[in-house]
Design a protein around this motif. Sequence first.
Motif, PDB file in Angstrom:
ATOM      1  N   PRO A 297      27.160  16.104 -38.811  1.00  0.00           N
ATOM      2  CA  PRO A 297      25.559  16.392 -38.284  1.00  0.00           C
ATOM      3  C   PRO A 297      25.189  15.658 -37.551  1.00  0.00           C
ATOM      4  CG  PRO A 297      26.069  15.662 -41.150  1.00  0.00           C
ATOM      5  CD  PRO A 297      27.341  16.104 -40.080  1.00  0.00           C
TER       6      PRO A 297
ATOM      7  N   ARG B 291      25.523  18.330 -34.384  1.00  0.00           N
ATOM      8  CA  ARG B 291      24.404  19.407 -35.290  1.00  0.00           C
ATOM      9  C   ARG B 291      22.782  18.753 -34.119  1.00  0.00           C
ATOM     10  NH1 ARG B 291      26.068  20.443 -40.251  1.00  0.00           N
ATOM     11  NH2 ARG B 291      24.791  19.310 -40.991  1.00  0.00           N
ATOM     12  N   TRP B 292      22.637  17.863 -34.615  1.00  0.00           N
ATOM     13  CA  TRP B 292      20.734  17.076 -34.128  1.00  0.00           C
ATOM     14  C   TRP B 292      21.799  16.611 -32.639  1.00  0.00           C
ATOM     15  CZ3 TRP B 292      16.416  16.538 -35.053  1.00  0.00           C
ATOM     16  CH2 TRP B 292      15.837  15.334 -34.661  1.00  0.00           C
TER      17      TRP B 292
ATOM     18  N   TRP C  68      20.967  20.544 -31.054  1.00  0.00           N
ATOM     19  CA  TRP C  68      19.171  20.941 -31.333  1.00  0.00           C
ATOM     20  C   TRP C  68      18.392  20.524 -30.507  1.00  0.00           C
ATOM     21  CZ3 TRP C  68      18.391  25.883 -32.561  1.00  0.00           C
ATOM     22  CH2 TRP C  68      20.624  26.651 -33.712  1.00  0.00           C
ATOM     23  N   ARG C  69      19.038  18.791 -30.671  1.00  0.00           N
ATOM     24  CA  ARG C  69      17.734  18.365 -29.558  1.00  0.00           C
ATOM     25  C   ARG C  69      17.727  19.118 -27.907  1.00  0.00           C
ATOM     26  NH1 ARG C  69      16.076  12.386 -30.642  1.00  0.00           N
ATOM     27  NH2 ARG C  69      15.790  12.442 -28.283  1.00  0.00           N
TER      28      ARG C  69
ATOM     29  N   LYS D 251      20.784  31.181 -41.435  1.00  0.00           N
ATOM     30  CA  LYS D 251      21.313  29.910 -42.134  1.00  0.00           C
ATOM     31  C   LYS D 251      19.972  30.652 -43.440  1.00  0.00           C
ATOM     32  CE  LYS D 251      21.669  26.503 -44.224  1.00  0.00           C
ATOM     33  NZ  LYS D 251      22.754  26.074 -45.167  1.00  0.00           N
ATOM     34  N   MET D 252      19.115  30.531 -42.914  1.00  0.00           N
ATOM     35  CA  MET D 252      17.748  30.955 -44.012  1.00  0.00           C
ATOM     36  C   MET D 252      18.256  32.737 -44.849  1.00  0.00           C
ATOM     37  SD  MET D 252      16.061  28.509 -43.061  1.00  0.00           S
ATOM     38  CE  MET D 252      15.243  27.642 -44.145  1.00  0.00           C
TER      39      MET D 252
ATOM     40  N   ILE E  76      21.026  31.543 -46.835  1.00  0.00           N
ATOM     41  CA  ILE E  76      19.879  30.348 -47.764  1.00  0.00           C
ATOM     42  C   ILE E  76      19.960  31.847 -48.726  1.00  0.00           C
ATOM     43  CG2 ILE E  76      19.223  28.878 -48.785  1.00  0.00           C
ATOM     44  CD1 ILE E  76      18.203  27.641 -46.095  1.00  0.00           C
TER      45      ILE E  76
ATOM     46  N   ARG F 119      14.367  21.899 -46.721  1.00  0.00           N
ATOM     47  CA  ARG F 119      15.879  20.530 -46.650  1.00  0.00           C
ATOM     48  C   ARG F 119      16.710  20.948 -46.231  1.00  0.00           C
ATOM     49  NH1 ARG F 119      17.025  16.572 -51.730  1.00  0.00           N
ATOM     50  NH2 ARG F 119      16.766  19.227 -52.769  1.00  0.00           N
ATOM     51  N   GLU F 120      17.141  22.535 -46.303  1.00  0.00           N
ATOM     52  CA  GLU F 120      18.329  22.900 -46.200  1.00  0.00           C
ATOM     53  C   GLU F 120      18.046  23.178 -44.045  1.00  0.00           C
ATOM     54  OE1 GLU F 120      21.039  22.223 -48.702  1.00  0.00           O
ATOM     55  OE2 GLU F 120      21.341  24.376 -47.612  1.00  0.00           O
ATOM     56  N   LEU F 121      17.198  23.507 -44.144  1.00  0.00           N
ATOM     57  CA  LEU F 121      16.719  23.438 -42.644  1.00  0.00           C
ATOM     58  C   LEU F 121      17.371  22.530 -41.819  1.00  0.00           C
ATOM     59  CD1 LEU F 121      16.639  25.727 -39.779  1.00  0.00           C
ATOM     60  CD2 LEU F 121      13.514  25.383 -40.929  1.00  0.00           C
TER      61      LEU F 121
ATOM     62  N   SER G 105      18.832  19.344 -42.525  1.00  0.00           N
ATOM     63  CA  SER G 105      20.342  19.433 -42.710  1.00  0.00           C
ATOM     64  C   SER G 105      20.820  20.071 -42.055  1.00  0.00           C
ATOM     65  CB  SER G 105      20.607  19.597 -43.917  1.00  0.00           C
ATOM     66  OG  SER G 105      21.804  19.451 -43.555  1.00  0.00           O
ATOM     67  N   PHE G 106      19.791  20.969 -41.377  1.00  0.00           N
ATOM     68  CA  PHE G 106      21.614  22.399 -40.576  1.00  0.00           C
ATOM     69  C   PHE G 106      20.826  21.871 -39.221  1.00  0.00           C
ATOM     70  CE2 PHE G 106      23.084  26.446 -39.324  1.00  0.00           C
ATOM     71  CZ  PHE G 106      22.193  27.409 -38.212  1.00  0.00           C
ATOM     72  N   PHE G 107      19.517  21.233 -38.526  1.00  0.00           N
ATOM     73  CA  PHE G 107      19.735  20.963 -37.433  1.00  0.00           C
ATOM     74  C   PHE G 107      19.500  19.405 -37.270  1.00  0.00           C
ATOM     75  CE2 PHE G 107      17.504  24.103 -36.374  1.00  0.00           C
ATOM     76  CZ  PHE G 107      16.108  24.295 -36.092  1.00  0.00           C
ATOM     77  N   GLY G 108      20.941  19.076 -38.113  1.00  0.00           N
ATOM     78  CA  GLY G 108      20.746  17.627 -38.807  1.00  0.00           C
ATOM     79  C   GLY G 108      20.613  16.265 -38.652  1.00  0.00           C
ATOM     80  N   VAL G 109      19.618  16.556 -39.056  1.00  0.00           N
ATOM     81  CA  VAL G 109      18.308  15.791 -39.747  1.00  0.00           C
ATOM     82  C   VAL G 109      19.308  15.749 -40.868  1.00  0.00           C
ATOM     83  CG1 VAL G 109      16.650  14.629 -41.005  1.00  0.00           C
ATOM     84  CG2 VAL G 109      16.352  16.460 -38.881  1.00  0.00           C
TER      85      VAL G 109
ATOM     86  N   ALA H 168      13.762   8.703 -35.671  1.00  0.00           N
ATOM     87  CA  ALA H 168      13.530  10.324 -34.417  1.00  0.00           C
ATOM     88  C   ALA H 168      12.929  10.750 -33.780  1.00  0.00           C
ATOM     89  CB  ALA H 168      15.147  10.677 -34.908  1.00  0.00           C
TER      90      ALA H 168
END
Lengths: 287, 592, 154
Positions: free
Chosen positions: A163, A166-167, A170-171, A251-252, A255, C99-101, C103-107, C144
């Motif tokens: 995570p 990833r954060w 993407w930031r 990703k979407m 899902i 929520r999955e999205l 999490s995907f972005f790292g939140v 954040a």
Amino acid sequence: MKENASATKSLRETASRLLSEEKVAAVIGYARRNGADMAVPVFVRRPEDAEQLVFDDGCFGNLAVYLAKSEVRALGKLGIVVKGCDLRTVNVLLREHVVDRDDVYLIGVRCAGVDDSGATRCAACESHDPDGCDVVVGDPVDQPKVNAEDRYKDAAEMETRSPEERWEFWRRELDRCIRCYACRQACPLCYCKRCIVEKTAPQWVESSPHLRGNIAWHVARALHVTGRCVGCGQCERVCPVGIPLNAVNQKMAKIVDEWFGFRSGQSPDEQGPFSTFSEDDPEIEIL
Amino acid sequence: MLQLTLDGQKVEIEEGRTVLDAATAAGIPIPTLCFHRAAPAAGACRICVVEIKAGGRPGLVPACSYPAQDGLEIETRSERVVLSRRMTLQLMLARSPEAEVVQKLAEEYGAVELPFERKNEKCILCGLCVRVCREVIGPSATCFAGRGADREISTPFERLSDVCLGCGACAFVCPTGAIDPATFCARPLEKIPNEFNCGFDSRTPVHIPFPQAVPNKPLIDREHCIHFKTGGCGACKEICPAGAIDYDAEDEVVEENVGAIVVATGYQLMDPGVYEEYGYGRYPDVVTSLEFERMVSASGATEGELVRPSNGKPPKSIVFLQCIGSRRECDGKSYCSKICCMYTAKHTVLYKHKVHDGQAFVFYMDVRAAGKNYEEFVRRVVKEKAATYLRGRVSKIFQRNGHLVVRGAETLGGGQVEIDAEMVVLAPALLPAEGVTDLAQKLRVGYDQNGFLSEAHPKLRPVETNTAGIFLAGACHSPKDIPESVAQASAAASKALGIISHDQLTREPTIGVVNEMTCNGCFECETVCAYKAIDRRELKDRKGEVTAVVAHINEGLCQGCGACSVTCRSKSIEVQGFRDDQLFASINSISR
Amino acid sequence: MIQDNTQQPDASKWQPRIVAFLCNWCSYAGADLAGMSRFAYPAAIRIVRVPCSGRVDPMFVLKAFERGADMVLVSGCHPGDCHYTSGNYHARRKLQAFRELLSFFGVDPRRFKMSWVSAAEGGKWSSLVTELTEEARKLGPFEAFPSMVNAETA
């Protein structure tokens, strides 16, 4: 550049015939223009201009984007050249009543993949031979088996990172977004007359190109294409700063595939996953 | 119409009818034994003989089968008639001295001396069973066999009958109860338990479910009806004078548009068999309060006589157990079922009426007698010793020497007691009726974890639900007794009338509105809407040409949930009162 | 009194702030019942009443985080019991995908909670808020988004 003489010839013949028989008011297809390193969109109105049409591995663009424009639809019945990916887009446009099936003539073309470097979409394509068109041109093409791992490869790769990674990733990526909205313009499914980012009362998404608003834009974009995006890849291709949008789209799509068994663009009669539900939908940690 | 004279009385009757019909129409009683309106007349027993005085050949004729004629003059009880009947009855009494119908008539006609050899046959050879099976039902399973003194009713070759349907029509028409199809029917015959009497007696497939049924008309239980099972019988349809029976009638689905609904689905009782310690289902003398009610009811299986299911004798001692399944959070229902304390007190009084020298005990936790005069009633029960009240719960019921032993706590005296009981009555918890949560989901009415339907507000709106136009009454809402149910029902009815008696309906204004300029016409909102409140509207220019097709929300149908506004990607729908800008303002102010 | 809430919170005095979107008919009524029954629960929770959990757009949740919420809760009627029949089913799909999205972005997905609380579940509501406040405290302040470069602070 790999030419496809058979498809090119058939396209020209088909278009010429349709136009001379006045079956369509225009044929939307690909042409080569001097100096361009890719095929460009062309609107052929007269039978003799059908000679301009080509099909080769530089035909990146998703021509369905024109069907979403009212000024194009106003021309009359439209013939349109569609690869498998483009056809799936047309299915979504049909299911969303953007265009009527009677107002389009679908000219399918068998495609072995285009060469817009970095596109995993062609490797994972399952519609080399488009199904559901009014006519299909081009020599038969192999259809290799594709499984979910291939289909959602970019998203899956992202998910192997932690995570925190990833954060950070993407930031950095989304900070570079300049809010040119090229992704929105190129996407055939972004056809709203007034986009959510243009709504100011209230303001859903901050319009200036700063990180907080950029994240909000990309979250909104991802949610709005969920269950609709067919993975044509145009958004990532046109992004001037190279944000990896395919990963987000995949990703979407992953899902809705895993949770609801839904894949977009299979038929014009399907109903999107966000306007339907099942009593047995999965619940993950709902208290 | 024919005219005849019966006992000096002029009687008119239609052609084709019999003298017996004429006598019945005139109110003149003529005894019969082998006559039943269900079967064709045979004139076999000769009890109904009457004397023709004039208008026909003089002499004795059987009234049940002799056709009425114009100008007949008949005496129904002349000396000759009486003598004839007496002789016939003497013969019958000698054959069947135990048959009650024969005994009664014999007494009336003075048939006392029996100069004949005695037998003891139940069957009086009236032939009704044979005739009804042959003419009305069809299979002709029994017939007369033998001659003279050896005449009897039997099946062919005295074998078990394959054609007998087990319909029981023969037993129904038999005047002496001499015939039972179970003795000769090749099919296994089962009695149908009467559900209303909790299975204590049986019923027929054609039945009125209970005395106060609305409508008070019989219904046919298809599962057990011989006609539906085998295609035979059909007696009910033949008999019915109104021609009201239609075997081909099918269930109909009826659609009605209504403005208000009152839900009054009532309750059911918990099955106390889940508590093994009480022995319900194991010991026949352990019954529920509802079963007890049916047993003591005059319309019940024993016509009100209270008897033990195990041996049919009145119970000399009876123990009532309160709170079986109620007020037991760990393994039952946490709530109080409200009506049991009062009906148990009533049952002790009923018991005392039926069994004067009996002893009743009640094991209770608290006596809840909060209604008008309720407390005084219970006080009387205790004071007049209708029952001994023991404060405590029962741990076990077991069998000893042919009776039950109830072992429980007696907390006011501080010990354990054991009571020898001939009968035990359990007061089970009240539950909502079967299937009510499915109904509630269809009506979009809320319910709690016990399945009781939720009122809009416990104090201020006790008969309304959160769904406009749907009201509650009675035990579906929570356990309650009759006066409370009636009061709630009146309230619900008046609320319902309140809705439908106005010309205009007022409703919440918090509904959705579409911005037709920005709507793209994708109609995902139309798919999402649970109320089908969204339809399509054509926008036209001045020439009348359609320029766009956009979503439109029907103000009467929209309930204001907002699902459409979230689905709309262009945010062209706003919910009045819960608009995006209002929610944003809340979020902005409270997040930090 | 107008409160100035643009200052950064004093780290030593930080209390978690949970923004909760409660559906009017079930969860909001359940919270109301908790109040009527005098069940105590932490004041960390700040409630926005919506007609139905289906009214909650995922972008509201994002906006709450942007404005400083440490945790966001969306609570509605139990599946099958929605006052509007199916609003909670739609909420379930969209908000879980969101929520999955995130999490995907790292939140951290633990910052976005969903629950089903009915109008009769006052007890559940108060236990839930107590539990979530504890968890929010452990997760710490969510700086954040508020600290991100944006139009107001750029």
